[in-house]
Structures are given as structure tokens and as C-alpha cells.
Design a protein around this motif. Structure first.
Motif, short mmCIF file in Angstrom:
data_model
loop_
_atom_site.label_atom_id
_atom_site.label_comp_id
_atom_site.label_asym_id
_atom_site.label_seq_id
_atom_site.Cartn_x
_atom_site.Cartn_y
_atom_site.Cartn_z
N ALA A 83 28.86 48.25 30.87
CA ALA A 83 28.22 47.05 31.46
C ALA A 83 27.01 46.65 30.61
O ALA A 83 26.74 45.46 30.41
CB ALA A 83 27.80 47.35 32.88
N GLU A 84 26.27 47.62 30.10
CA GLU A 84 25.07 47.36 29.31
C GLU A 84 25.45 46.60 28.02
O GLU A 84 24.81 45.60 27.67
CB GLU A 84 24.41 48.71 28.98
CG GLU A 84 23.03 48.64 28.36
CD GLU A 84 22.04 47.86 29.20
OE1 GLU A 84 22.14 47.90 30.44
OE2 GLU A 84 21.20 47.17 28.59
N ASP A 85 26.51 47.10 27.35
CA ASP A 85 26.91 46.46 26.09
C ASP A 85 27.53 45.08 26.33
O ASP A 85 27.47 44.21 25.46
CB ASP A 85 27.90 47.35 25.33
CG ASP A 85 27.18 48.46 24.60
OD1 ASP A 85 26.09 48.19 24.04
OD2 ASP A 85 27.67 49.60 24.59
N GLN A 86 28.12 44.91 27.50
CA GLN A 86 28.75 43.60 27.79
C GLN A 86 27.72 42.47 27.76
O GLN A 86 28.03 41.34 27.43
CB GLN A 86 29.43 43.64 29.16
CG GLN A 86 30.71 44.46 29.15
CD GLN A 86 31.43 44.46 30.49
OE1 GLN A 86 31.36 43.50 31.23
NE2 GLN A 86 32.12 45.54 30.79
N TYR A 133 26.26 41.62 16.95
CA TYR A 133 26.21 42.69 17.96
C TYR A 133 27.41 43.60 17.80
O TYR A 133 28.56 43.17 17.83
CB TYR A 133 26.20 42.10 19.37
CG TYR A 133 25.87 43.14 20.42
CD1 TYR A 133 24.56 43.37 20.81
CD2 TYR A 133 26.87 43.93 21.00
CE1 TYR A 133 24.25 44.35 21.74
CE2 TYR A 133 26.58 44.90 21.94
CZ TYR A 133 25.26 45.11 22.30
OH TYR A 133 24.96 46.07 23.23
N ARG A 134 27.15 44.90 17.63
CA ARG A 134 28.22 45.88 17.55
C ARG A 134 27.87 47.04 18.48
O ARG A 134 26.72 47.46 18.56
CB ARG A 134 28.38 46.43 16.12
CG ARG A 134 28.66 45.36 15.08
CD ARG A 134 29.42 45.95 13.91
NE ARG A 134 30.78 46.28 14.24
CZ ARG A 134 31.43 47.35 13.79
NH1 ARG A 134 30.82 48.21 13.01
NH2 ARG A 134 32.68 47.59 14.15
N VAL A 135 28.87 47.53 19.19
CA VAL A 135 28.61 48.67 20.08
C VAL A 135 28.49 49.93 19.23
O VAL A 135 29.34 50.18 18.38
CB VAL A 135 29.77 48.82 21.10
CG1 VAL A 135 29.54 50.03 21.98
CG2 VAL A 135 29.89 47.56 21.94
N LYS A 136 27.37 50.64 19.46
CA LYS A 136 27.18 51.86 18.67
C LYS A 136 27.54 53.07 19.53
O LYS A 136 27.08 53.19 20.66
CB LYS A 136 25.73 51.97 18.20
CG LYS A 136 25.42 50.97 17.11
CD LYS A 136 24.00 51.14 16.59
CE LYS A 136 23.65 49.95 15.72
NZ LYS A 136 23.29 48.76 16.49
N LEU A 150 34.84 38.35 30.34
CA LEU A 150 35.23 39.69 29.95
C LEU A 150 35.26 40.60 31.17
O LEU A 150 34.35 40.58 32.01
CB LEU A 150 34.20 40.22 28.92
CG LEU A 150 34.18 41.71 28.62
CD1 LEU A 150 35.50 42.17 28.02
CD2 LEU A 150 33.03 42.04 27.66
N GLU A 151 36.36 41.36 31.28
CA GLU A 151 36.43 42.40 32.32
C GLU A 151 36.72 43.69 31.58
O GLU A 151 37.71 43.78 30.85
CB GLU A 151 37.58 42.11 33.30
CG GLU A 151 37.37 40.87 34.14
CD GLU A 151 38.63 40.44 34.87
OE1 GLU A 151 39.64 41.17 34.84
OE2 GLU A 151 38.60 39.34 35.45
N SER A 152 35.84 44.65 31.74
CA SER A 152 36.07 45.88 30.98
C SER A 152 35.47 47.10 31.67
O SER A 152 34.44 47.00 32.33
CB SER A 152 35.47 45.74 29.58
OG SER A 152 35.72 46.89 28.84
N ILE A 153 36.15 48.23 31.54
CA ILE A 153 35.60 49.50 32.05
C ILE A 153 35.59 50.46 30.86
O ILE A 153 36.63 50.63 30.19
CB ILE A 153 36.45 50.06 33.20
CG1 ILE A 153 36.44 49.08 34.38
CG2 ILE A 153 35.93 51.43 33.63
CD1 ILE A 153 37.38 49.44 35.50
N LYS A 154 34.45 51.02 30.62
CA LYS A 154 34.32 51.93 29.46
C LYS A 154 35.33 53.08 29.60
O LYS A 154 35.43 53.71 30.65
CB LYS A 154 32.89 52.46 29.39
CG LYS A 154 32.55 53.04 28.03
CD LYS A 154 31.09 53.40 27.97
CE LYS A 154 30.77 54.36 26.86
NZ LYS A 154 30.88 53.83 25.54
N GLY A 155 36.09 53.29 28.52
CA GLY A 155 37.06 54.39 28.52
C GLY A 155 38.43 53.98 29.06
O GLY A 155 39.41 54.70 28.89
#
Ligand code: ADP
Length: 463
Positions: A390-393, A401-404, A434-439
Motif C-alpha cells: 500500500a505504501e509503494d502504491q 519511482y521504483r520499488v526497492k 491499481l489493485e494489488s496485494i504484496k506477494g
């Protein structure tokens, strides 16, 4: 010397012209305290004058009433003394009170606030009694005087008997000290308040000066930013030609008959790297065009199913290489949308490319569907990849912007793709969510207004 002063003045004027904040600051510094001071003074003057007027009429009235009573009691000093004392108790500004009876043509004190005067001729005021004798018979004459203890009023009044003959005098001295002290205190309070205001203005001024610094700095930064953008787009342009030459020669060499396996692999690697570089250059040029509003869009009624299927076919090999299932679920008949086909293709490439790039196992699905209520056609690109927190979204559609994290380590990218995608979609009146769940995976949903026929059916139509 004069030249130097003139130079300084000229520089000041230029500075003020370039930074209007300075004029505003000067205005704050000078005009506001002056206005405050002027209005304060006027208010105080009016208040003091009013107070004086009230006090003066009060003293006159008191003396007039006293004179009427005293005309019958001039032979009763004890009564007069009691009266004087009671008047004094009610008005502490009275510093002297004298009652005289005319004895042999001279004013003999019969009662007074100062008992030492009783029984004596009022020598001090004798001439005044004589001067005002005629005019002070029915109304008090009030004269302003300045003594050692400050401003004071002297109120004179003649005392007549029943047949209107002048038989004595009354004199009251009222000190203005208290009024003046209150006024003075008011003035000091006003100055104190003014000092606080000036101090506040100086604090504001100090901040203002910093704002002026920031403005200059901001202008410089903008210039530098512009220079950077110009350089970047110029460099990208210049790199395009040699890169095209490299790719041309790679293609030429790849066509050679006697190419052994090792060299064929080397050429393939050169080609992949050149392709990467070419994509990056393309992105940089797109960023510059979008930022400067130079991107041209040619809106065409577009069949979404066809565009999606064409695009998916270009990713078949990439998905196979990673062992991912790539599929498309589309409604057989969809309304058309009005987009620039090249840019729409670019959007799909970015989203499907990312879905494959950030998915290690599982599948990537593209669904296209019509939403009648919203009158829009949507495309959902789903993957079972690394997902986004959620933070990176929150910052995902920002430039560079790239997720590290360990999941993205080793995956190449510039962080420009989603920014360009977002901008292109917005320029073409579309939306992206965007709908996303980490992992677990991510779903990017893009929507564009559907072209609806006059009958209201969601089917293709030419505008
Ligand atoms: P990049 O060149 O890094 O891929 P993008 O702007 O396309 O740049 O994407 C920005 C970042 O968003 C990526 O670095 C990645 O961390 C994340 N991202 C984009 N698409 C996906 C996806 N389908 N799944 C997980 N993360 C993604």
C-alpha cells in the motif's frame, strides 16, 4: 560619492521591481505602524477631550449649586466646611476650595479645604475676584492654569444675596493630574503595543527575506531543471542515430551464413542490449514531450479486442521464456474507444510488459469488458506476481519511482514506464487504477469512454 548613492538607489529600484515582495514588506513596515499610531493618537485625543469636558462641566455645576446654597449660609462657616469636605470626598481631584465673604470690600475666607486660610483675606485671588466680579455672578468662570503639580482648573463664582448683591466668592481648584496620568498611561500602552507590532513585522520581514531568497533559488532551480531536460532530450536524440546503425549492422551480421553458434549468441546479446537502450531513449524522449506538451495524439476509433490480441501476441515468447500462462478474456463485442493507436499500444505494452517482468510464476491475464453504467470500456491486466505494498502504491505513478526490495533486486528498469502510461491515459481522457496485494499479485485497470451509438447500444460507431 553621489554617483555611488545613485547606483545604489538604481539597484534598489531594480531589485524591488523584480521582487514585488519587497514593496509589500516596506508597506507592512511603514504604513501599518504609522496608521496604527495616527488612529491611536486621534482616539486618545478625543477620549481625553471628552473626559476634560465632562470634568469641567461637572465642576461648574457643582460650584453653581454650592453658590446658591452658600448665599444663605455665608454666616455659618461650620456648615460650609462640612459641605466642602463632603464635596472633596466625592471628587478627589479637588485640591482647593475657598469661600469668602466681602468684608469692607475685601474677600475674607470663611471656609476652606485648607483650614489655615480661614479668617484671612484671600490675597492670592483678590485680583481675580475683582476682574471677574461682574461676570461670575450667575455662572462659574473656569480658567486653565499650570502649577508645579501639573495642569489644573480654577473655577470662580460670585455669591449673591436675595437682592442680587455680591456678598462673597467661591473658588474651586481641580487638578487635571489624574486625567493626564491616565492619558499618559494610555499613550505608553499604545507605544508598547506599537513596539510589539513593529517587532512582529520585523519577524515577518525576516521570513519574507527568506522567501525572497527561496524565490530566487526556485527560479534558478527551474532554469537548471529546464537545462537538464533540454540536455536529456538532445542527448537522447543524438543517441538514436548511432543506435540504429548498431542494430542495422547486428541484423546484417546475423544474416551471415557462416556464423558459428558462439558469435550468434554474442550478436543476440548485443541486439538485446541495443533494444533496451533504444526503449530507454524512447522513454526519455516521451517524458520530455509530455512535460512540454509536445506529444501529438491522433485520435482514432479503436477496436479494443483487436488491439489487445495484437499486443498479446508480441509477448507470447517472453511469457513462455518465464513459464507464465498468458491469456486473454474479452467480451466478443465491445464498443470502440477513441484513442491514439500507437500510444494505446504503448500503454498496453507497458502494463503487460510489467506484469510479465514482475511475475515469477503463475499467469498474466488481460480482460477487456464494457461497463454500461459508466459508459466505459475497461482493460484489466492481472498477474500473480510480487504485488505492490500500500505504501509503494502511493508513489507508483511518480517519475523514476521504483520499488526497492529483495523481490525487485536484479530486475532492470528506469521507473519511467508507469509515469508515461499514466500521462498518456490522462491525455486521452482515460483513467488508471491499481489493485494489488504484496506477494499475491497486481491488477492494473485502465478505462476509456466508450463510443455509444445514438440508439444507446454499446457497439462500434464512427464519429
Ligand atoms: P520500471 O522500468 O522500473 O518497470 P515502471 O514505471 O514501469 O518502471 O514501474 C515502476 C515500478 O512499479 C517498478 O519498478 C515496479 O517496482 C513496480 N511495478 C510496476 N508494475 C508492477 C507489477 N505488475 N507488479 C509488481 N510491481 C510492479
Amino acid at each position: 560619492m553621489l554617483k555611488l548613492i545613485l547606483q545604489h538607489i538604481a539597484r534598489g529600484i531594480t531589485l524591488a521591481r523584480n521582487n514585488p515582495q519587497i514593496i509589500y514588506t516596506l508597506f507592512l513596515m511603514v504604513v501599518i505602524p504609522l496608521a496604527f499610531l495616527a488612529s491611536g493618537q486621534r482616539f486618545l485625543q478625543a477620549a481625553t477631550a471628552n473626559q476634560e469636558r465632562l470634568e469641567k462641566s461637572g465642576v461648574g455645576l457643582m460650584q453653581d449649586i454650592f453658590a446658591d446654597v452658600a448665599s444663605e449660609k455665608l454666616n455659618d462657616p461650620a456648615f460650609l466646611t462640612r459641605m466642602i469636605e463632603s464635596l472633596r470626598t466625592n471628587n478627589e481631584n479637588i485640591t482647593e476650595f475657598v469661600v469668602t465673604r466681602i468684608e469692607g470690600g475685601r474677600p475674607l475666607v470663611v471656609a476652606a479645604l485648607d483650614p489655615s486660610l480661614v479668617g484671612k483675606i484671600d490675597v492670592e485671588n483678590e485680583s481675580v475676584y475683582a476682574d471677574f466680579g461682574g461676570m461670575m455672578k450667575d455662572k462659574s468662570v473656569i480658567i486653565q492654569n499650570t502649577s508645579e503639580s501639573g495642569r489644573e482648573w480654577k473655577a470662580y463664582r460670585g455669591i449673591e444675596n436675595a437682592s442680587s448683591t455680591l456678598i462673597g466668592h467661591a473658588l474651586t481648584v481641580v487638578s487635571m493630574r489624574n486625567i493626564d496620568m491616565v492619558a499618559m498611561r494610555g499613550i505608553w500602552n499604545a507605544y508598547l503595543f506599537l513596539a510589539v507590532i513593529i517587532l512582529l513585522i520585523f519577524v515577518l520581514l525576516a521570513r519574507q527575506a527568506r522567501i525572497i531568497d527561496y524565490t530566487v533559488l526556485y527560479r534558478k532551480l527551474k532554469e537548471i531543471d529546464q537545462m537538464k531536460d533540454d540536455f536529456l532530450s538532445m542527448a537522447a536524440h543524438e543517441l538514436r542515430t548511432p543506435l540504429a546503425v548498431i542494430r542495422g549492422y547486428v541484423e546484417l551480421l546475423q544474416g551471415m551464413k557462416n556464423l558459428d553458434e558462439k558469435n550468434a549468441e554474442n550478436l543476440r546479446r548485443i541486439d538485446i542490449s541495443a533494444l533496451h537502450l533504444s526503449a530507454l531513449i524512447g522513454d526519455i524522449l516521451d517524458v520530455a514531450r509530455l512535460e512540454q506538451g509536445r506529444m501529438k495524439f491522433e485520435f482514432v476509433d479503436t477496436d479494443v479486442n483487436e488491439a489487445v490480441k495484437n499486443m498479446l501476441s508480441t509477448f507470447t515468447v517472453a511469457a513462455q521464456d518465464k513459464g507464465l500462462a498468458l491469456s486473454c478474456e474479452a467480451e466478443p463485442v465491445l464498443p470502440k474507444i477513441s484513442v491514439d493507436q500507437t500510444r494505446f499500444g504503448q500503454i498496453l505494452t507497458n502494463l503487460i510488459g510489467n506484469a510479465i517482468k514482475y511475475t515469477k510464476a503463475g499467469n498474466v491475464t488481460v480482460k477487456a469488458y464494457f461497463e454500461p453504467k459508466k459508459k466505459q470500456v475497461s482493460i484489466r491486466v492481472s498477474d500473480t506476481g510480487i504485488g505492490i505494498s500500500a505504501e509503494d502504491q502511493k508513489g507508483l505513478f511518480g517519475k523514476f519511482y521504483r520499488v526497492k526490495g529483495p523481490e525487485t533486486e536484479g530486475i532492470q528498469g528506469s521507473g519511467l514506464g508507469l509515469w508515461i502510461t499514466y500521462k498518456l491515459i490522462t491525455e486521452m481522457q482515460g483513467t488508471i487504477t491499481l489493485e494489488s496485494i504484496k506477494g499475491k499479485g497486481s491488477d492494473f485497470i485502465i478505462s476509456f469512454p466508450a463510443i455509444i451509438s445514438a440508439s444507446g447500444e454499446g457497439k462500434s460507431e464512427n464519429r
